[in-house]
Design a protein around this motif. Structure first.
Motif, mmCIF file in Angstrom:
data_model
loop_
_atom_site.group_PDB
_atom_site.id
_atom_site.type_symbol
_atom_site.label_atom_id
_atom_site.label_comp_id
_atom_site.label_asym_id
_atom_site.label_seq_id
_atom_site.Cartn_x
_atom_site.Cartn_y
_atom_site.Cartn_z
ATOM 1 N N ASP A 115 -5.120 -0.269 -17.937
ATOM 2 C CA ASP A 115 -4.086 0.618 -18.477
ATOM 3 C C ASP A 115 -3.120 1.110 -17.383
ATOM 4 O O ASP A 115 -2.409 2.085 -17.568
ATOM 5 C CB ASP A 115 -4.719 1.803 -19.201
ATOM 6 N N PHE A 116 -3.076 0.414 -16.279
ATOM 7 C CA PHE A 116 -2.254 0.790 -15.123
ATOM 8 C C PHE A 116 -0.770 0.700 -15.469
ATOM 9 O O PHE A 116 -0.268 -0.351 -15.855
ATOM 10 C CB PHE A 116 -2.596 -0.151 -13.961
ATOM 11 N N VAL A 117 -0.071 1.825 -15.355
ATOM 12 C CA VAL A 117 1.371 1.880 -15.567
ATOM 13 C C VAL A 117 1.978 2.461 -14.295
ATOM 14 O O VAL A 117 1.661 3.586 -13.909
ATOM 15 C CB VAL A 117 1.739 2.746 -16.795
ATOM 16 N N ALA A 118 2.851 1.679 -13.651
ATOM 17 C CA ALA A 118 3.393 2.059 -12.354
ATOM 18 C C ALA A 118 4.918 2.002 -12.367
ATOM 19 O O ALA A 118 5.519 1.087 -11.816
ATOM 20 C CB ALA A 118 2.831 1.137 -11.288
ATOM 21 N N PRO A 119 5.557 3.000 -12.969
ATOM 22 C CA PRO A 119 7.011 2.970 -13.084
ATOM 23 C C PRO A 119 7.764 3.126 -11.774
ATOM 24 O O PRO A 119 8.960 2.829 -11.711
ATOM 25 C CB PRO A 119 7.315 4.129 -14.028
ATOM 26 N N ASP A 120 7.087 3.561 -10.729
ATOM 27 C CA ASP A 120 7.757 3.790 -9.448
ATOM 28 C C ASP A 120 7.333 2.792 -8.380
ATOM 29 O O ASP A 120 7.453 3.062 -7.187
ATOM 30 C CB ASP A 120 7.487 5.226 -8.977
ATOM 31 N N GLY A 121 6.792 1.648 -8.815
ATOM 32 C CA GLY A 121 6.418 0.601 -7.876
ATOM 33 C C GLY A 121 5.075 0.787 -7.199
ATOM 34 O O GLY A 121 4.789 0.140 -6.188
ATOM 35 N N GLU A 122 4.225 1.648 -7.742
ATOM 36 C CA GLU A 122 2.900 1.852 -7.170
ATOM 37 C C GLU A 122 2.088 0.563 -7.293
ATOM 38 O O GLU A 122 2.299 -0.241 -8.184
ATOM 39 C CB GLU A 122 2.154 2.983 -7.902
ATOM 40 N N GLU A 123 1.149 0.415 -6.358
ATOM 41 C CA GLU A 123 0.235 -0.729 -6.365
ATOM 42 C C GLU A 123 -1.178 -0.180 -6.298
ATOM 43 O O GLU A 123 -1.417 0.835 -5.646
ATOM 44 C CB GLU A 123 0.461 -1.614 -5.145
ATOM 45 N N ALA A 124 -2.120 -0.865 -6.954
ATOM 46 C CA ALA A 124 -3.514 -0.412 -6.934
ATOM 47 C C ALA A 124 -4.448 -1.593 -6.754
ATOM 48 O O ALA A 124 -4.175 -2.699 -7.237
ATOM 49 C CB ALA A 124 -3.838 0.330 -8.223
ATOM 50 N N LYS A 125 -5.546 -1.335 -6.061
ATOM 51 C CA LYS A 125 -6.606 -2.328 -5.855
ATOM 52 C C LYS A 125 -7.950 -1.628 -6.005
ATOM 53 O O LYS A 125 -8.164 -0.546 -5.450
ATOM 54 C CB LYS A 125 -6.549 -2.940 -4.451
ATOM 55 N N GLU A 130 -14.262 2.679 -5.025
ATOM 56 C CA GLU A 130 -12.973 3.248 -4.640
ATOM 57 C C GLU A 130 -11.839 2.455 -5.284
ATOM 58 O O GLU A 130 -11.952 1.252 -5.516
ATOM 59 C CB GLU A 130 -12.777 3.235 -3.117
ATOM 60 N N ILE A 131 -10.746 3.167 -5.515
ATOM 61 C CA ILE A 131 -9.511 2.534 -5.956
ATOM 62 C C ILE A 131 -8.429 2.992 -4.992
ATOM 63 O O ILE A 131 -8.178 4.193 -4.843
ATOM 64 C CB ILE A 131 -9.139 2.912 -7.403
ATOM 65 N N TYR A 132 -7.827 2.042 -4.310
ATOM 66 C CA TYR A 132 -6.714 2.330 -3.405
ATOM 67 C C TYR A 132 -5.428 2.324 -4.229
ATOM 68 O O TYR A 132 -5.207 1.406 -5.020
ATOM 69 C CB TYR A 132 -6.581 1.234 -2.349
ATOM 70 N N VAL A 133 -4.578 3.327 -4.019
ATOM 71 C CA VAL A 133 -3.274 3.350 -4.678
ATOM 72 C C VAL A 133 -2.212 3.638 -3.629
ATOM 73 O O VAL A 133 -2.286 4.651 -2.924
ATOM 74 C CB VAL A 133 -3.195 4.393 -5.816
ATOM 75 N N HIS A 134 -1.251 2.724 -3.544
ATOM 76 C CA HIS A 134 -0.098 2.922 -2.657
ATOM 77 C C HIS A 134 1.037 3.499 -3.493
ATOM 78 O O HIS A 134 1.439 2.922 -4.499
ATOM 79 C CB HIS A 134 0.329 1.592 -2.029
ATOM 80 N N TYR A 135 1.521 4.655 -3.066
ATOM 81 C CA TYR A 135 2.632 5.345 -3.721
ATOM 82 C C TYR A 135 3.852 5.224 -2.814
ATOM 83 O O TYR A 135 4.002 6.019 -1.883
ATOM 84 C CB TYR A 135 2.300 6.827 -3.904
#
Length: 173
Positions: A115-125, A130-135
């Protein structure tokens, strides 16, 4: 005796879950933890305990529930785990303060990012627990939605590294 690093969920964030770090240190000492140290106001506490990590986290969470009215949720890791998390950063070009490590109490399910929604270009792994999220624009302005993060407690990469360093200092004494 092992050094545990406890990460409290929803403490001193957005005006909720207010807890002074001096109160957290005192609470940890009251339940029998030693060499207690806190780091910044977001619910990071390091301590020694003969208890296994899960048991130490449960004891701390139950004690916090008594003074806060409800258990905030506590995730416990050790120095080596935090060092590995920092080393395995899947976004090496991200600014450390724009990369959040979201700590879960258990391994993320296979569909954790469905359900990942990233309107600002975020990335997740996802990486186990753990879940890494780059904002890229910072987490404070992000409109990212990802339901599993509601169960997580987040720390930026700088904080993860600092906690590992502090744990190493305690272990050396």
């Amino acid at each position: 005796m092992p050094v545990h690093i406890a990460l409290l969920r929803a403490v001193n964030v957005g005006g909720t879950g207010r807890l002074l770090m001096s109160e957290l240190r005192a609470l940890c000492e009251d339940v029998g933890f030693t060499d207690v140290k806190t780091y910044i106001q977001s619910g990071n506490v390091l301590f020694r305990s003969p208890l296994p990590a899960d048991d130490a986290g449960k004891r701390l969470d139950e004690s916090l529930a008594r003074i806060m009215g409800k258990a905030p949720g506590v995730v416990v890791r050790n120095r080596r785990q935090l060092e590995t998390i920092a080393e395995r950063n899947p976004f090496p070009d991200a600014k450390p303060n724009y990369l959040m490590v979201n700590f879960l109490p258990e391994a993320a399910p296979a569909n954790a990012l469905s359900d990942f929604v990233a309107p600002d270009g975020e990335e997740a792994k996802v990486a186990g627990e753990e879940i890494y999220v780059h904002y890229p624009n910072g987490s404070g302005r992000s409109r990212l939605t990802l339901k599993i993060l509601r169960r997580a407690t987040s720390r930026n990469l700088n904080t993860v590294r600092k906690l590992a360093e502090m744990a190493a200092e305690i272990e050396a004494n």
